[in-house]
Design a protein around this motif. Structure first.
Motif, PDB file in Angstrom:
ATOM      1  N   ALA A   1       0.826  -1.208   0.000  1.00 38.60           N
ATOM      2  CA  ALA A   1       0.000   0.000   0.000  1.00 38.60           C
ATOM      3  C   ALA A   1       0.863   1.261   0.000  1.00 38.60           C
ATOM      4  O   ALA A   1       1.886   1.330   0.686  1.00 38.60           O
TER       5      ALA A   1
ATOM      6  N   LYS B   1      -0.790   4.423   0.376  1.00 40.05           N
ATOM      7  CA  LYS B   1      -1.501   5.404   1.191  1.00 40.05           C
ATOM      8  C   LYS B   1      -2.171   4.698   2.358  1.00 40.05           C
ATOM      9  O   LYS B   1      -2.738   3.607   2.199  1.00 40.05           O
TER      10      LYS B   1
ATOM     11  N   ASP C   1      -6.461   4.675   2.004  1.00 42.17           N
ATOM     12  CA  ASP C   1      -7.226   3.765   1.139  1.00 42.17           C
ATOM     13  C   ASP C   1      -6.433   2.547   0.673  1.00 42.17           C
ATOM     14  O   ASP C   1      -6.962   1.694  -0.036  1.00 42.17           O
TER      15      ASP C   1
ATOM     16  N   ARG D   1      -4.150   2.134  -1.517  1.00 44.18           N
ATOM     17  CA  ARG D   1      -3.932   1.960  -2.955  1.00 44.18           C
ATOM     18  C   ARG D   1      -2.534   1.433  -3.241  1.00 44.18           C
ATOM     19  O   ARG D   1      -1.562   1.840  -2.596  1.00 44.18           O
TER      20      ARG D   1
ATOM     21  N   TYR E   1      -0.291   4.000  -7.887  1.00 37.02           N
ATOM     22  CA  TYR E   1      -0.377   5.411  -7.514  1.00 37.02           C
ATOM     23  C   TYR E   1      -0.038   6.276  -8.718  1.00 37.02           C
ATOM     24  O   TYR E   1       1.004   6.087  -9.358  1.00 37.02           O
TER      25      TYR E   1
END
Length: 315
Positions: free
Chosen positions: A105, A107, A110, A112, A115
């Protein structure tokens, strides 16, 4: 154990680190695109173990060796973007990235894993990463302000800027060697903690800063955390100033990093993919100006790769 070759940019051969996609790899791309057109899938549901990718697998092993034992970076040249749409290019990149390492991830909010690096129009600051501005960046390692930064970073160029936006890469092992020779008295301070702004990538119950050294010896070898702007922002959030020795150490460190002889510079082109060792390679891009058309704005696609810990942002 990560131990890349120290190098000075001005001493590297032209196009050092560039790898051309083989014809076999490009044929494999064409086969995968036909497969995906016949069998549409959400991007994050695409896994390389469900697709025959022998040539990409061989390429990924070469990339990993370069990242961990060679130059510490490579630029793959390049996917035929003129014959592909953005979703297709991203899908191929995503499959290759998973062969190179484990995406995590990017972030906290959320989770994500893919990116978009593009200018969103706001100035950098607490909660606004420099990668979503058009500002000149300082040399940095990605996510230096996190508990568990990525070990490797991948960047796909979808569209370059209309003006500027040059990419630069520097070898931190070589920088430290020069630092030991020129400013040995300040090297120990870099192994002591500095405050970093965590960029609001945390819950409202967590601390707004993290206290970590720029240089640390870990189980997998040396890790360098670099982001001068986020250090100053971190001290600002703490209501403090960097101590005199700490400031002098930063000045000395960056006087070496910013020496044009130390880094390589290149214009990222559509379809090129950059992978780098985020523990020992610093990178930046210069200020840029976008084309006026919205669909022509500079856009890169980034992945963070880390093998240890969880896939969650904090690892």
């Amino acid at each position: 154990m990560t131990s890349i070759q120290p190098w000075i940019g001005s001493e590297l051969a032209p196009k050092a680190g560039f790898i051309n996609f083989s014809n076999d790899c490009l044929e494999e791309v064409a086969v995968v695109l036909r497969l995906l057109k016949a069998n549409p899938m959400p991007l994050l549901a695409l896994f390389p173990d469900n697709i025959e990718l022998p040539h990409f697998l061989t390429l990924s092993k070469k990339i990993r060796k370069i990242l961990n034992q060679g130059l510490g970076f490579c630029i793959l040249n390049k996917l035929p973007v003129e014959n592909m749409n953005e979703s297709e290019v991203t899908a191929i990149y995503w499959l290759l990235a998973q062969l190179v390492g484990r995406p995590v991830a990017q972030k906290w909010s959320d989770g994500r894993m893919i990116y978009s690096v593009t200018d969103l129009g706001a100035p950098s600051g607490n909660g606004v990463r420099p990668d979503v501005t058009n500002e000149e960046q300082s040399f940095h390692t990605d996510n230096s302000y996190n508990i568990s930064p990525p070990d490797h970073v991948g960047l796909l160029c979808l569209r370059p800027a209309a003006e500027g936006g040059l990419s630069r890469i520097v070898n931190m092992s070589a920088v430290i060697e020069v630092m030991n020779a020129k400013f040995p008295n300040f090297v120990p301070r870099l192994s002591q903690p500095y405050f970093f702004d965590r960029q609001c990538e945390h819950s409202n119950k967590d601390e707004k800063t993290i206290f970590r050294p720029l240089l640390s010896n870990e189980e997998d070898g040396l890790r360098v955390r670099v982001s001068r702007n986020l250090i100053y922002q971190g001290y600002g959030l703490e209501g403090k100033r960097v101590d005199e020795t700490g400031e002098a150490a930063l000045d000395s460190f960056f006087s070496i990093i910013d020496d044009p002889r130390m880094y390589i510079e290149f214009q990222f082109e559509p379809g090129q993919i950059q992978f780098l060792n985020n523990r020992l390679i610093g990178h930046k891009r210069t200020k840029f100006k976008d084309a006026p058309e919205i669909g022509m704005k500079r856009k890169l696609c980034r992945v963070w790769l880390r093998e240890r810990g969880s896939r969650f942002y904090n690892g």
